[in-house]
Design an enzyme around this catalytic site. Sequence first.
Site, PDB file in Angstrom:
ATOM      1  N   GLU A 115      20.140  23.169  -2.709  1.00  0.00           N
ATOM      2  CA  GLU A 115      18.945  23.415  -3.536  1.00  0.00           C
ATOM      3  C   GLU A 115      18.168  22.132  -3.751  1.00  0.00           C
ATOM      4  O   GLU A 115      18.761  21.061  -3.787  1.00  0.00           O
ATOM      5  CB  GLU A 115      19.395  23.931  -4.927  1.00  0.00           C
ATOM      6  CG  GLU A 115      20.267  25.152  -4.862  1.00  0.00           C
ATOM      7  CD  GLU A 115      21.187  25.264  -6.085  1.00  0.00           C
ATOM      8  OE1 GLU A 115      20.836  24.753  -7.162  1.00  0.00           O
ATOM      9  OE2 GLU A 115      22.268  25.857  -5.929  1.00  0.00           O
ATOM     10  N   LYS A 117      16.637  19.268  -5.883  1.00  0.00           N
ATOM     11  CA  LYS A 117      16.914  18.751  -7.231  1.00  0.00           C
ATOM     12  C   LYS A 117      15.555  18.500  -7.883  1.00  0.00           C
ATOM     13  O   LYS A 117      14.918  17.473  -7.670  1.00  0.00           O
ATOM     14  CB  LYS A 117      17.740  17.466  -7.144  1.00  0.00           C
ATOM     15  CG  LYS A 117      18.218  16.974  -8.496  1.00  0.00           C
ATOM     16  CD  LYS A 117      19.272  15.893  -8.306  1.00  0.00           C
ATOM     17  CE  LYS A 117      19.870  15.394  -9.605  1.00  0.00           C
ATOM     18  NZ  LYS A 117      18.932  14.993 -10.634  1.00  0.00           N
ATOM     19  N   ASP A 119      12.752  17.594 -10.386  1.00  0.00           N
ATOM     20  CA  ASP A 119      12.723  16.521 -11.370  1.00  0.00           C
ATOM     21  C   ASP A 119      12.039  17.019 -12.640  1.00  0.00           C
ATOM     22  O   ASP A 119      10.825  16.937 -12.790  1.00  0.00           O
ATOM     23  CB  ASP A 119      11.961  15.331 -10.776  1.00  0.00           C
ATOM     24  CG  ASP A 119      12.346  14.044 -11.461  1.00  0.00           C
ATOM     25  OD1 ASP A 119      13.237  14.071 -12.324  1.00  0.00           O
ATOM     26  OD2 ASP A 119      11.749  13.004 -11.120  1.00  0.00           O
ATOM     27  N   TYR A 236      19.031  28.061 -11.962  1.00  0.00           N
ATOM     28  CA  TYR A 236      19.994  27.783 -10.897  1.00  0.00           C
ATOM     29  C   TYR A 236      21.450  28.143 -11.223  1.00  0.00           C
ATOM     30  O   TYR A 236      22.310  27.987 -10.391  1.00  0.00           O
ATOM     31  CB  TYR A 236      19.887  26.347 -10.397  1.00  0.00           C
ATOM     32  CG  TYR A 236      19.927  25.270 -11.472  1.00  0.00           C
ATOM     33  CD1 TYR A 236      21.053  25.053 -12.242  1.00  0.00           C
ATOM     34  CD2 TYR A 236      18.816  24.452 -11.674  1.00  0.00           C
ATOM     35  CE1 TYR A 236      21.079  24.071 -13.207  1.00  0.00           C
ATOM     36  CE2 TYR A 236      18.834  23.452 -12.649  1.00  0.00           C
ATOM     37  CZ  TYR A 236      19.982  23.274 -13.418  1.00  0.00           C
ATOM     38  OH  TYR A 236      19.996  22.299 -14.369  1.00  0.00           O
ATOM     39  N   LYS A 325      20.633  11.965  -3.510  1.00  0.00           N
ATOM     40  CA  LYS A 325      19.394  11.416  -4.063  1.00  0.00           C
ATOM     41  C   LYS A 325      18.470  10.906  -2.965  1.00  0.00           C
ATOM     42  O   LYS A 325      18.912  10.262  -2.010  1.00  0.00           O
ATOM     43  CB  LYS A 325      19.722  10.243  -4.998  1.00  0.00           C
ATOM     44  CG  LYS A 325      20.504  10.647  -6.217  1.00  0.00           C
ATOM     45  CD  LYS A 325      19.625  11.190  -7.309  1.00  0.00           C
ATOM     46  CE  LYS A 325      19.023  10.070  -8.119  1.00  0.00           C
ATOM     47  NZ  LYS A 325      18.250  10.598  -9.264  1.00  0.00           N
ATOM     48  N   CYS A 419     -17.013 -15.959  -7.856  1.00  0.00           N
ATOM     49  CA  CYS A 419     -16.330 -15.252  -6.767  1.00  0.00           C
ATOM     50  C   CYS A 419     -15.220 -16.138  -6.206  1.00  0.00           C
ATOM     51  O   CYS A 419     -15.470 -17.286  -5.834  1.00  0.00           O
ATOM     52  CB  CYS A 419     -17.345 -14.910  -5.665  1.00  0.00           C
ATOM     53  SG  CYS A 419     -16.556 -14.349  -4.143  1.00  0.00           S
ATOM     54  N   CYS A 422     -16.354 -17.357  -2.526  1.00  0.00           N
ATOM     55  CA  CYS A 422     -17.497 -18.201  -2.196  1.00  0.00           C
ATOM     56  C   CYS A 422     -18.057 -18.959  -3.401  1.00  0.00           C
ATOM     57  O   CYS A 422     -18.974 -19.759  -3.255  1.00  0.00           O
ATOM     58  CB  CYS A 422     -18.599 -17.384  -1.528  1.00  0.00           C
ATOM     59  SG  CYS A 422     -19.446 -16.257  -2.665  1.00  0.00           S
ATOM     60  N   CYS A 436     -19.388  -9.814  -6.480  1.00  0.00           N
ATOM     61  CA  CYS A 436     -19.845 -11.140  -6.075  1.00  0.00           C
ATOM     62  C   CYS A 436     -21.336 -10.998  -5.785  1.00  0.00           C
ATOM     63  O   CYS A 436     -21.755 -10.062  -5.101  1.00  0.00           O
ATOM     64  CB  CYS A 436     -19.091 -11.564  -4.822  1.00  0.00           C
ATOM     65  SG  CYS A 436     -19.923 -12.857  -3.894  1.00  0.00           S
ATOM     66  N   CYS A 442     -21.141 -14.145   1.712  1.00  0.00           N
ATOM     67  CA  CYS A 442     -19.825 -14.472   1.125  1.00  0.00           C
ATOM     68  C   CYS A 442     -18.768 -14.254   2.212  1.00  0.00           C
ATOM     69  O   CYS A 442     -18.683 -13.172   2.794  1.00  0.00           O
ATOM     70  CB  CYS A 442     -19.546 -13.573  -0.077  1.00  0.00           C
ATOM     71  SG  CYS A 442     -17.814 -13.584  -0.597  1.00  0.00           S
TER      72      CYS A 442
END
Length: 679
Positions: A115, A117, A119, A236, A325, A419, A422, A436, A442
Site C-alpha cells: 500500500e 504510505k 503522508d 487500511y 521509505k 548591481c 556591474c 539593475c 550589464c
Amino acid sequence: MKIPEKIKQELAELRRSLDHHNRLYYTLDAPEIPDADYDAMFDRLQSLELQYDCATPDSPTQRVGNEPLAHFDQVTHEQAMLSLGKVSNEKDLRDFESRVMKRLGSDEALEYSCEPKVDGVAVSLLYRDGILERAATRGDGVTGENITHNVRTINSVPLKLQSGSGKGGAGKDGLSGRLEVRGEIFLSKSGFMRLNERARSDGSKTFVNPRNTAAGAVRQLDPRKAARIPLQMYCYSVGLTDSIKIPSQLSEVFSFLETLGLPVNPERSTRKGIEGCLEYCMDLLDKRNDLDYEIDGAVIKVNDLQTQQSLGQNARTPRWAMAYKFPAEEKSTRVLDVEFQVGRTGTITPVARLDPVFVGGVTVSNTTLHNMDEIERLGLRIGDTVIVRRAGDVIPKVVKVINSAANKKPGKIRVPAKCPACGSPVEKEGEVLYKCSAGIICPAQKKESIKHFASRSAMDIEGLGDKLVEQLVDEELISGVDDIFGLQVADLIELERMGPKSAENLVAAIDKSKATTLPRFLYALGIREVGEATALGLATHYGDLQAIIDADAETHAEIADIGPIVAQHIATFFGNKDNRALIRKLRDHGIHWPAIEKAEASPLEGQTFVLTGTLEEMPRNEAKARLLALGAKVAGSVSKNTNVVVAGPGAGSKRTKAEELGIKIIDEAEFLALLESPN
Ligand code: IVH
C-alpha cells in the site's frame, strides 16, 4: 412533534439519496446528478428537519457542528495503534522477509498487501451499529484525542455504514455492535494548492505543506474551521470488533471496507514474495509525482491475518509489516548566506546558500528565494535553520524557518544598493521586484540572455554551456547573441581549456543551430514571460515571424493562454527598434526555419486533455504546448470533465480513473496522429 408518516418516508428517502450521491461524489469521484439537484435535496431535508425538529446525528445535514469545543477529550485505544518499522533500501526489505520466514519456519513465499504510505494523520473511527460514534487521533498509540467533530466534516467518511452487502457482514443487519476502522486522513495536493491560491488572493497566511495542514485541521476545536479544509481519508485496517466477522486476508478486508462505503486506496496491490513487493515499491516511486496526494513510501504487510497474529509485535511495531521509505521531500538545513543574482532581464533575485542537504533525491546547496516579499513572509535571516522542500522535479524551495537565529545574529537580508555584477544603481519595480538599472550592458544580463539563447530548448547550441558563455563574455569575444555567429576557431583556441578539436566542434554546432524552428527562435529571443508554450502558440497562430512583429497586443491576446500582460510584453519587445535590428542581424547570419502551417481555428477547442505516464517521442511540455496551440485545455488530474487521457508507459492512477469514468484513453502513437490531423 408528531411527524406524519409521509414526511417520515420523505426524510428517510432524502437521507438515503443524499448519502448515496455523497458517496458517488466524494468517494468514487463519479457524480451522477448535477450539484444543483444535490443542493435542492439537501435544502429540502434541512428545512424538514428544522420544521419537525428531527435531525438525527447521522443525517447528511449534521456534518458540521456549530459550536467550538472547549477542549479535546482523551480517548484510550483498547487496541494500541502501532507504528511501523522502516527500511529505505532493498537489502533491508529482504532482511525483513528473511526474519518473517525464519520466525514462521517456512520457506514458501508469502503473499503481501502493498500500500502507499500516505503522508497524513493516523486516525481511528469507531462505528456502533453502523453509525459513526467516535473518531480519535493516534496520539502516543495508547491515548489519543477525540476529534469526532472534525472527522464528521470529511465528506468521504460515512456517518452511517452501508450494511448487509459485505462478505464479512454478520447478524441480521450485518453491522450490530462496534467496528473500529483505522486509516490515514490527508489533504490532496490539488486541495492544498486550491487552499493556498485562496489564501494568497485573500492576503491570508499560506499553508506550509499538505500534511501540516491536515494535522492542523483535525486538531481544530472549531469544526467550522476544519470543514474549510477539504480533507480525505483512506482506511487500511480494522481494529476492535464485537461480533462483526472480518475476512481472513487483508486484501479482502479492503474489499469489505469498500462495501461498507468506506474509502480505501485504489493503489493497493497484493504481491507474492519480496520480489513482488520490491517491484511494487519501484512502480509506486515512479508514480509518486502523478498521485494527487503525498506519500512518503510504501507499506508492506503480510496479507494473511492469522499469520500476522502469529508473528506478533515488538515493543511498538508489528513484525508482520514494514514501511519502505522513499527519499524525504523535506529536510532541515541552515542558510549560510543570501546572495543576489542578476537575471536575463536585470531582475535581482535573492538566492540562499545552504548547508548542502540531500532532499527529494538530490543534494541541494542553493535555492532561489524569489523576491524580498518571500523573505519577509518567511521571516528569514542568515544563519536560520529552515525546511527545504523538493517534491518531484520542482525546484527546491525554503518553506519555513524552524529555528530562527534572529536574536543571535544580525543576519537581516537587505537588497544591495548597487548591481552585484556591474555596480549600476538598483531600482525598485512594482511591489517586490528590484532591477539593475543598466540594461543589456550589464555583464550579468548579457551572460544570462546569451545562456538562454544557446540553451537546449532554445537554439540548442551544443557545447555552448553556461561556463563557456561566461568565459566568452569576460574575454570580450562576444557581447550579444548575434556575436555568437561570428566566432572563429582561431578566437576560440585562445581560451583556457579549449583545444582545436573542441573549437572546431563548437563552430560546427553554432553553424548547425542556424537551421532551427520558429518556436525555438521566438523562445530564444527571451521575451519577458514568453516560455516554450507561448512561443509555440505564437508561431502556430501567426504562421510567420513578420506577422508576429506586425501584430498589436490586442491581437496577441486573442491566442489561447496569452493574457493581456504577456500580450503587452510581446508587443513591446517587437516594437523596440533595437530588437528588430537584432532579429535582422540574426537572419543575416543565416538563421532560418521551415515555414509552418498556420493553425486552423482551434480544432480542439473545448476539449480537455490529461497527459500521464511517459511520452517517449515528445517532451511533455511540447505535447502540452501543441495541445494548447490547437485550442485544447490541459489538466493535471482526471475528472468527469476530461475528454481524452494520453497514457504513456507507466501510467497509473490517472489511467485507472479514466477507465472507471469511461473516458477516452489514447496512447502516444494515437496522440501524435491526432496532432498531425486534429480535425
Ligand atoms: S499501517 C501496524 N498502513 O504510517 C500498522 N500505516 O509509521 C500501523 N500510514 O501511523 C499502520 N499509510 O499514520 C499503515 N497504508 C498504511 C499507511 C500507514 C500511512 C502511516 C500511519 C502510521 C504510520 C506508521
